[in-house]
Scaffold this motif. Structure first.
Motif: not given
Length: 433
Positions: A35-38, A142-150
């Motif tokens: 959900l955060a990614w989309t 790479v920038d979008m992947y950082a969302i997972r950690e947050r």
């Protein structure tokens, strides 16, 4: 390409989950991540990169089309080409109206140039442009992947607070039970009012802690709601993830796709430099209306404007590029080495980070096993303290001390469990599994 698979998977699965209602069981960590990614605004950048690359490729392809230019010129010069005086006098004596070329000249021209062969320069440009688009896409990955950690930080933060709330509720129940016991004893004259007050004060302190925990949970829920695009009220009953280790330890981080795209781009730029030093062959044509024309001798007698045209084949070779060609290639070699060094540093740090996380997981697993024994012992000690208080062997403060120790043992177990889960998913995030 891994980067395309990575992006396509997230978009496809994310859209499916967006269309599904959230069940009573609440949200899972994977659902929150999707959900955060989309929902993240940076997602729009993928389409912008694709469109920009497409327009750039189309513009380069138009370099193969005939290149037209229209220009006009009006000039006055101090002198113009003329026949020697002897010839001009002879012509005038024979009745010719000889004027000579005028010093004022005019021209409206249309030039056409058609590339026949450019040494592969435009093809090299297209490849560099496509790879630049891939580099930008990989950087966005790479920038979008950082969302997972947050999202992970917020998700496990909520789980940790929820466990503390549950333990606080159990603590309040235990303190209330002891308050009732003391009040009954006070009524029968076997306890003092001060003992009841001490226990009730501890109970009120537990309620106060609950207020702070509830406020903190609401804050975390609001932040996670912003990421996922949901209402804060929907961020409830989060599913505690399973303590399953990654299926493999193969590193699939999007940064590796970025490094690969950057190196491929430097290779393409080197080929573009090679194409840039090649000679070029083209057809050209020019038509112009003006004065003087190509028949300059006729224009010496007649100053009228005329149509003129010329066609031909043109060969050009910019030898000046050879002066810097070798150094340009060396700069690209150095740029590639910098990328390789950055990749090595990333893999080193990534390996170090995953090793630390695996060690932390083993540590918390062991501590959880020990926590079970500690809780059992602390519960037994607290129950014995309650019995001793009833028989007047210890005072209320001694009992409260044992209650606090038991509660802390339960908090430690909960903390170790959440930290273990958090480290497992940090490990999965570190290697993108």
């Amino acid at each position: 390409m891994k980067q395309n698979r990575f992006r396509t998977m997230w978009v496809a699965v994310g859209m499916v989950f967006l269309s599904l209602p959230v069940g009573a069981q609440g949200l899972s960590l994977e659902e929150c991540q999707r959900l955060a990614w989309t929902n993240y605004p940076l997602l729009k950048k993928y389409n912008l990169i694709e469109q920009t690359t497409s327009y750039s490729i189309k513009n380069i392809n138009r370099g193969y089309l005939p290149q037209l230019s229209f220009n006009g010129q009006a000039s006055y010069q101090t002198d113009a080409a003329n026949l020697p005086d002897v010839l001009s006098d002879m012509l005038e004596s024979n009745g010719y109206d000889y004027k000579g070329l005028g010093k004022d000249q005019y021209k409206l021209a249309l030039d056409l140039n058609q590339v026949i062969w450019d040494g592969g320069n435009m093809e090299a440009q297209k490849k560099v442009t496509k790879l630049e688009g891939k580099v930008q896409t990989a950087q966005t990955d790479v920038d979008m992947y950082a969302i997972r950690e947050r999202v992970n930080e917020l998700f496990f933060g909520i789980l940790f607070i929820e466990d503390k709330i549950k333990l606080n509720q159990e603590l309040q129940t235990l303190l209330q039970d002891n308050c009732r016991k003391l009040e009954n004893r006070l009524a029968h004259g076997t306890a003092m009012k001060a003992d009841v007050n001490v226990m009730r004060a501890e109970y009120l302190k537990a309620k106060q802690d609950m207020t702070a925990l509830a406020s903190m949970k609401t804050s975390y829920q609001q932040m996670l709601a912003i990421f996922t695009g949901k209402e804060a009220s929907d961020i409830t009953n989060l599913q505690k993830p399973e303590a399953s280790m990654p299926a493999s330890h193969e590193n699939q981080r999007p940064e590796l796709n970025l490094f690969a795209a950057q190196m491929a781009k430097t290779d393409a730029q080197k080929k573009q430099f090679n194409a840039g030093i090649c000679p070029k062959l083209s057809l050209f044509a020019q038509g112009y209306y003006g004065y003087p024309g190509f028949d300059m001798f006729g224009d010496m007698f007649d100053h009228n404007l005329s149509l003129n045209g010329i066609v031909g084949v043109k060969f050009s070779w910019n030898i000046g590029r050879l002066y810097t060609h070798k150094n340009d290639k060396r700069k690209l070699d150095l740029a590639r080495r910098q990328i390789e060094t950055a990749q090595e540093a990333f893999l080193f740090n990534n390996s170090l980070e995953s090793t630390q996380e695996m060690q932390a997981i083993r540590q918390y697993r062991q501590m959880m096993e020990e926590d079970k024994d500690i809780i059992t012992l602390r519960t037994s000690i607290r129950q014995a303290a309650e019995s001793k208080l009833e028989h007047g062997v210890i005072n209320v403060n001694d009992l409260l001390q044992e209650i606090t120790r038991e509660n802390q043992a339960r908090i430690d177990h909960s903390t170790h469990e959440v930290e273990m889960l958090k480290n497992i998913y940090e490990l999965k995030n570190t290697i993108n599994q």
